[in-house]
Design a protein around this motif. Structure first.
Motif, PDB file in Angstrom:
ATOM      1  N   SER A 183     -45.483 -64.441 -54.955  1.00  0.00           N
ATOM      2  CA  SER A 183     -46.816 -63.888 -54.711  1.00  0.00           C
ATOM      3  C   SER A 183     -47.820 -64.897 -54.283  1.00  0.00           C
ATOM      4  CB  SER A 183     -47.205 -62.600 -55.154  1.00  0.00           C
ATOM      5  OG  SER A 183     -47.658 -62.743 -56.867  1.00  0.00           O
ATOM      6  N   SER A 184     -47.850 -66.147 -55.011  1.00  0.00           N
ATOM      7  CA  SER A 184     -48.918 -66.805 -55.166  1.00  0.00           C
ATOM      8  C   SER A 184     -48.423 -68.240 -54.692  1.00  0.00           C
ATOM      9  CB  SER A 184     -49.311 -66.930 -56.613  1.00  0.00           C
ATOM     10  OG  SER A 184     -48.106 -67.411 -57.397  1.00  0.00           O
ATOM     11  N   GLU A 185     -49.570 -69.077 -54.337  1.00  0.00           N
ATOM     12  CA  GLU A 185     -49.159 -70.429 -53.967  1.00  0.00           C
ATOM     13  C   GLU A 185     -50.193 -71.448 -54.400  1.00  0.00           C
ATOM     14  OE1 GLU A 185     -47.346 -73.450 -52.474  1.00  0.00           O
ATOM     15  OE2 GLU A 185     -46.598 -71.573 -51.525  1.00  0.00           O
ATOM     16  N   ASN A 186     -49.847 -72.608 -54.938  1.00  0.00           N
ATOM     17  CA  ASN A 186     -50.747 -73.673 -55.508  1.00  0.00           C
ATOM     18  C   ASN A 186     -51.177 -74.352 -54.143  1.00  0.00           C
ATOM     19  OD1 ASN A 186     -50.645 -73.466 -58.361  1.00  0.00           O
ATOM     20  ND2 ASN A 186     -48.531 -74.103 -58.168  1.00  0.00           N
ATOM     21  N   ALA A 187     -52.471 -74.673 -54.246  1.00  0.00           N
ATOM     22  CA  ALA A 187     -52.779 -75.773 -53.039  1.00  0.00           C
ATOM     23  C   ALA A 187     -54.185 -76.520 -53.627  1.00  0.00           C
ATOM     24  CB  ALA A 187     -53.448 -75.004 -52.016  1.00  0.00           C
ATOM     25  N   LEU A 188     -54.358 -77.678 -52.976  1.00  0.00           N
ATOM     26  CA  LEU A 188     -55.362 -78.595 -53.637  1.00  0.00           C
ATOM     27  C   LEU A 188     -56.423 -78.367 -52.731  1.00  0.00           C
ATOM     28  CD1 LEU A 188     -53.096 -81.775 -53.739  1.00  0.00           C
ATOM     29  CD2 LEU A 188     -53.863 -80.621 -55.462  1.00  0.00           C
ATOM     30  N   LEU A 189     -57.714 -78.844 -53.428  1.00  0.00           N
ATOM     31  CA  LEU A 189     -58.957 -78.949 -52.979  1.00  0.00           C
ATOM     32  C   LEU A 189     -59.573 -79.755 -53.394  1.00  0.00           C
ATOM     33  CD1 LEU A 189     -60.831 -77.733 -50.674  1.00  0.00           C
ATOM     34  CD2 LEU A 189     -61.916 -76.190 -52.320  1.00  0.00           C
ATOM     35  N   THR A 190     -59.823 -80.947 -52.695  1.00  0.00           N
ATOM     36  CA  THR A 190     -60.243 -82.264 -53.389  1.00  0.00           C
ATOM     37  C   THR A 190     -61.137 -83.174 -52.307  1.00  0.00           C
ATOM     38  OG1 THR A 190     -59.467 -84.182 -54.632  1.00  0.00           O
ATOM     39  CG2 THR A 190     -58.319 -83.453 -52.836  1.00  0.00           C
ATOM     40  N   SER A 191     -62.233 -83.742 -52.660  1.00  0.00           N
ATOM     41  CA  SER A 191     -62.689 -84.826 -51.824  1.00  0.00           C
ATOM     42  C   SER A 191     -62.009 -86.033 -51.752  1.00  0.00           C
ATOM     43  CB  SER A 191     -64.139 -85.283 -52.346  1.00  0.00           C
ATOM     44  OG  SER A 191     -64.911 -83.914 -52.923  1.00  0.00           O
ATOM     45  N   ASN A 192     -60.764 -86.157 -52.297  1.00  0.00           N
ATOM     46  CA  ASN A 192     -59.922 -87.458 -52.176  1.00  0.00           C
ATOM     47  C   ASN A 192     -59.278 -87.315 -50.585  1.00  0.00           C
ATOM     48  OD1 ASN A 192     -58.476 -87.569 -55.411  1.00  0.00           O
ATOM     49  ND2 ASN A 192     -60.644 -87.798 -54.898  1.00  0.00           N
ATOM     50  N   LEU A 193     -59.076 -88.633 -50.169  1.00  0.00           N
ATOM     51  CA  LEU A 193     -57.928 -88.727 -49.110  1.00  0.00           C
ATOM     52  C   LEU A 193     -56.783 -88.058 -49.545  1.00  0.00           C
ATOM     53  CD1 LEU A 193     -58.554 -92.189 -47.931  1.00  0.00           C
ATOM     54  CD2 LEU A 193     -59.649 -90.363 -46.994  1.00  0.00           C
ATOM     55  N   MET A 250     -41.282 -60.965 -51.106  1.00  0.00           N
ATOM     56  CA  MET A 250     -42.468 -60.604 -51.412  1.00  0.00           C
ATOM     57  C   MET A 250     -43.514 -61.427 -50.601  1.00  0.00           C
ATOM     58  SD  MET A 250     -44.316 -60.502 -55.203  1.00  0.00           S
ATOM     59  CE  MET A 250     -43.433 -59.011 -55.847  1.00  0.00           C
ATOM     60  N   PRO A 251     -44.358 -60.799 -50.129  1.00  0.00           N
ATOM     61  CA  PRO A 251     -45.411 -61.963 -49.279  1.00  0.00           C
ATOM     62  C   PRO A 251     -46.310 -62.792 -50.149  1.00  0.00           C
ATOM     63  CG  PRO A 251     -45.989 -59.623 -49.079  1.00  0.00           C
ATOM     64  CD  PRO A 251     -44.665 -59.524 -49.731  1.00  0.00           C
ATOM     65  N   VAL A 252     -46.638 -63.843 -49.817  1.00  0.00           N
ATOM     66  CA  VAL A 252     -47.693 -64.420 -50.682  1.00  0.00           C
ATOM     67  C   VAL A 252     -48.922 -63.900 -50.254  1.00  0.00           C
ATOM     68  CG1 VAL A 252     -48.788 -66.709 -50.961  1.00  0.00           C
ATOM     69  CG2 VAL A 252     -46.374 -66.616 -50.439  1.00  0.00           C
ATOM     70  N   GLU A 253     -49.697 -63.507 -51.595  1.00  0.00           N
ATOM     71  CA  GLU A 253     -50.949 -62.747 -51.367  1.00  0.00           C
ATOM     72  C   GLU A 253     -52.209 -63.381 -52.156  1.00  0.00           C
ATOM     73  OE1 GLU A 253     -49.938 -59.086 -53.241  1.00  0.00           O
ATOM     74  OE2 GLU A 253     -49.070 -58.056 -51.544  1.00  0.00           O
ATOM     75  N   LYS A 254     -51.750 -64.352 -52.877  1.00  0.00           N
ATOM     76  CA  LYS A 254     -52.738 -65.283 -53.661  1.00  0.00           C
ATOM     77  C   LYS A 254     -52.792 -66.590 -53.548  1.00  0.00           C
ATOM     78  CE  LYS A 254     -53.139 -61.638 -57.298  1.00  0.00           C
ATOM     79  NZ  LYS A 254     -54.478 -61.259 -57.240  1.00  0.00           N
ATOM     80  N   LEU A 255     -53.890 -67.095 -53.301  1.00  0.00           N
ATOM     81  CA  LEU A 255     -53.835 -68.648 -53.027  1.00  0.00           C
ATOM     82  C   LEU A 255     -54.395 -69.383 -54.044  1.00  0.00           C
ATOM     83  CD1 LEU A 255     -53.283 -70.946 -50.961  1.00  0.00           C
ATOM     84  CD2 LEU A 255     -55.406 -70.337 -49.722  1.00  0.00           C
ATOM     85  N   ILE A 256     -54.049 -70.113 -54.898  1.00  0.00           N
ATOM     86  CA  ILE A 256     -55.037 -70.766 -56.001  1.00  0.00           C
ATOM     87  C   ILE A 256     -55.473 -72.253 -55.469  1.00  0.00           C
ATOM     88  CG2 ILE A 256     -54.985 -71.599 -58.512  1.00  0.00           C
ATOM     89  CD1 ILE A 256     -53.011 -68.556 -57.198  1.00  0.00           C
ATOM     90  N   LEU A 257     -56.549 -72.592 -55.425  1.00  0.00           N
ATOM     91  CA  LEU A 257     -57.173 -73.773 -54.953  1.00  0.00           C
ATOM     92  C   LEU A 257     -57.464 -74.843 -56.311  1.00  0.00           C
ATOM     93  CD1 LEU A 257     -59.199 -72.698 -51.929  1.00  0.00           C
ATOM     94  CD2 LEU A 257     -56.902 -73.289 -51.948  1.00  0.00           C
ATOM     95  N   TRP A 258     -56.973 -75.911 -56.233  1.00  0.00           N
ATOM     96  CA  TRP A 258     -57.161 -76.822 -57.413  1.00  0.00           C
ATOM     97  C   TRP A 258     -57.833 -78.115 -56.952  1.00  0.00           C
ATOM     98  CZ3 TRP A 258     -55.320 -75.310 -62.560  1.00  0.00           C
ATOM     99  CH2 TRP A 258     -54.437 -74.442 -62.652  1.00  0.00           C
ATOM    100  N   ASP A 259     -58.820 -78.175 -57.775  1.00  0.00           N
ATOM    101  CA  ASP A 259     -59.730 -79.581 -57.803  1.00  0.00           C
ATOM    102  C   ASP A 259     -58.631 -80.632 -58.751  1.00  0.00           C
ATOM    103  OD1 ASP A 259     -61.921 -81.525 -57.769  1.00  0.00           O
ATOM    104  OD2 ASP A 259     -61.760 -81.175 -59.994  1.00  0.00           O
ATOM    105  N   ILE A 260     -58.946 -81.670 -58.526  1.00  0.00           N
ATOM    106  CA  ILE A 260     -57.848 -82.761 -59.142  1.00  0.00           C
ATOM    107  C   ILE A 260     -58.618 -83.306 -60.265  1.00  0.00           C
ATOM    108  CG2 ILE A 260     -56.452 -84.877 -59.084  1.00  0.00           C
ATOM    109  CD1 ILE A 260     -55.966 -84.137 -56.121  1.00  0.00           C
ATOM    110  N   ASP A 261     -59.419 -84.392 -60.257  1.00  0.00           N
ATOM    111  CA  ASP A 261     -59.988 -85.113 -61.461  1.00  0.00           C
ATOM    112  C   ASP A 261     -60.820 -84.160 -62.188  1.00  0.00           C
ATOM    113  OD1 ASP A 261     -59.340 -88.006 -60.307  1.00  0.00           O
ATOM    114  OD2 ASP A 261     -60.215 -87.228 -58.536  1.00  0.00           O
TER     115      ASP A 261
END
Length: 227
Positions: free
Chosen positions: A107-117, A1-12
């Motif tokens: 079908s989904s992937e976790n990813a980060l979205l942060t101002s951190n290095l 099954m292809p990855v169709e959804k991308l979930i971007l997570w902030d951290i703090d």
């Protein structure tokens, strides 16, 4: 099954709380390396991304750019030490179950979205056992705004999976007004959560696509993403 959804997570304030450990580590880094007291508070900071904060501190105190790798290396060691000693740091409600559910869904992937290095982000996540959920991310290593990092992360994910994500299949989960504005700038779905420092009224006033007081109702959160 292809990855169709991308979930971007902030951290703090979204994935975890570790107080002001990042700022403490930054100040300690410049104190130990250069004898500078309160480097963060005593400098002209030109932006929210960590790379811009470091650039502002180094320019304010006439530290040459060639010193940057030394600063970042020392910062990572100090941050790891500060986090290890912080008995109050914690993962926020629902997070382990949500990350696991997204990670195990083909079908989904976790990813980060942060101002951190990147190195700071992973040090924080590893300190609470969450680092293994993330192989993708947009980080504060480059100058710009968080939406620039979001675009970079999406490009990276599309190259990795040889696909083009539909904007309505990309979600940004975050606790700040900045996160909502970032999602709106990029044209993706915003999921605001009230576990950070912004109050509910302020977050709702920015018209996020979804709002949760916290993420403990994991079934409801997952329905929001997968239906």
């Amino acid at each position: 099954m292809p990855v169709e959804k991308l979930i971007l997570w902030d951290i703090d304030g979204t994935l975890l709380h570790c107080g002001s450990d990042g700022r403490k580590a930054l100040n300690r880094t410049f104190l130990e390396l250069y004898g500078i007291e309160d480097a963060f508070g005593s400098s002209d900071i030109g932006g929210a991304m960590d790379s811009m904060i470091l650039d502002g501190i180094m320019k304010s105190h006439a530290i040459e750019k060639k010193e940057l790798p030394t600063v970042i290396e020392h910062y990572q060691k100090v941050l790891a030490d500060v986090l290890e000693k912080n008995e109050q740091k914690r993962v926020l409600p629902g997070i382990p179950s949500l990350l696991s559910a997204i990670d195990t869904n083909p079908s989904s992937e976790n990813a980060l979205l942060t101002s951190n290095l990147r190195i700071g982000a992973m040090t924080k996540l590893d300190s609470v056992g969450l680092g293994h959920y993330f192989k993708l991310g947009g980080f504060g290593d480059e100058a710009g705004e968080k939406w620039d990092a979001a675009h970079a992360c999406i490009r990276e994910a599309e190259e990795l999976y040889n696909t083009s994500f539909s904007k309505n299949h990309i979600y940004l989960i975050g606790d700040s007004i900045y996160d909502i504005l970032c999602a709106q700038k990029v044209g993706i779905t915003s999921i605001a959560v009230g576990t950070g420092w912004a109050d509910e009224e302020s977050l709702r006033a920015c018209n996020p696509d979804h709002y949760f007081t916290d993420l403990s109702d994991t079934d409801r959160v997952l329905r929001t993403i997968f239906t």
